[in-house]
Design a protein around this motif. Structure first.
Motif, PDB file in Angstrom:
ATOM      1  N   UNK A  83       0.885  -1.155  -0.263  1.00  0.00           N
ATOM      2  CA  UNK A  83       0.053  -0.136  -0.122  1.00  0.00           C
ATOM      3  C   UNK A  83       0.747   1.191   0.080  1.00  0.00           C
ATOM      4  N   UNK A  84       2.170   1.042   0.443  1.00  0.00           N
ATOM      5  CA  UNK A  84       3.032   2.204   0.315  1.00  0.00           C
ATOM      6  C   UNK A  84       3.809   2.515  -1.036  1.00  0.00           C
ATOM      7  N   UNK A  85       3.388   1.483  -1.898  1.00  0.00           N
ATOM      8  CA  UNK A  85       3.815   1.679  -3.410  1.00  0.00           C
ATOM      9  C   UNK A  85       3.021   1.660  -4.555  1.00  0.00           C
ATOM     10  N   UNK A  86       1.710   1.282  -4.204  1.00  0.00           N
ATOM     11  CA  UNK A  86       0.650   0.858  -5.076  1.00  0.00           C
ATOM     12  C   UNK A  86      -0.547   1.914  -4.726  1.00  0.00           C
ATOM     13  N   UNK A  87      -1.235   2.271  -5.744  1.00  0.00           N
ATOM     14  CA  UNK A  87      -2.358   3.285  -5.388  1.00  0.00           C
ATOM     15  C   UNK A  87      -3.498   2.387  -4.815  1.00  0.00           C
ATOM     16  N   UNK A  88      -3.719   1.515  -5.084  1.00  0.00           N
ATOM     17  CA  UNK A  88      -4.753   0.362  -4.633  1.00  0.00           C
ATOM     18  C   UNK A  88      -4.460  -1.162  -4.259  1.00  0.00           C
ATOM     19  N   UNK A  89      -4.465  -1.473  -3.048  1.00  0.00           N
ATOM     20  CA  UNK A  89      -4.296  -2.838  -2.817  1.00  0.00           C
ATOM     21  C   UNK A  89      -5.608  -3.700  -2.239  1.00  0.00           C
TER      22      UNK A  89
END
Length: 217
Positions: A83-89
């Protein structure tokens, strides 16, 4: 006794001065284990990652172990770090709810594509446990966990990023005198009995590996 203590002393001394190294993962690395005393993260980033950076990733169940609680812990932690790298998880819990509701199994490639289309989440991530070890030698205790991560497109299963790392942690001391033996044994015993060490190691491993994944938010 001396033959046993010398390697132990070497491990203790080296453990305190290791720095994490990051290097590309090669085909040779895929077929061999990491160096036993090295703290390194191996990774590979496909050029297609930049052509189609992930906007949404769903986390698949952890492979490589039979302990359900530990498998869930690894998958949940992976979702948090992603979640700190991708917009939505899409977290494991949300994924499981959708699987049950829709009657699908994401171990099936067709169902994964269906899930990705319906949820507008075209990328998948999975952790694989390579090994988990617990060594206890009276005056020294060490735990380690080896993980591999993969991020792939759900529609064709092409891997866009992967990483491998073994996280280690130990505690105790050098048995140089009767008093140091008692103190080191107490410290090693406390470390061995700490039930939170494995959770911390998992977080260490995932945090280091995810540093090699470009931020696509």
């Amino acid at each position: 006794m001396t033959k046993t203590l010398l390697p132990l002393m070497l491990v203790i001394l080296l453990a305190g001065c290791m720095q994490t190294a990051y290097r590309p993962l090669t085909e040779r690395d895929d077929k061999s284990a990491q160096e036993p005393l090295a703290r390194e993260v191996l990774y590979h980033l496909d050029r297609d990652y930049y052509r189609d950076p992930p906007t949404c990733v769903f986390v698949l169940p952890t492979l490589g172990l039979e302990h359900p609680a530990l498998a869930r812990r690894i998958a949940d932690s992976l979702a948090q770090h992603l979640s700190g790298r991708v917009e939505r998880v899409v977290s494991p819990l949300t994924r499981q709810r959708i699987e049950r509701k829709r009657g699908i199994d994401l171990e099936n490639s067709g169902d994964r594509r269906r899930f990705a289309l319906e949820q507008r989440c075209p990328f998948q991530a999975r952790a694989v446990l390579g090994h988990a070890e617990d060594a206890y030698m009276l005056v020294w205790s060490e735990r380690q966990v080896g993980l591999r991560l993969e991020l792939a497109r759900a529609f064709d299963d092409k891997i866009l990023w992967r990483a491998a790392h073994t996280a280690r942690r130990g505690d105790g001391g050098l048995p140089l005198s009767p008093l140091s033996v008692v103190a080191s044994a107490a410290t090693a015993g406390a470390f061995h009995a700490d039930g939170e060490i494995m959770d911390s190691l998992i977080d260490d491993a995932l945090r280091r590996m995810l540093r090699t994944l470009p931020d696509s938010r």
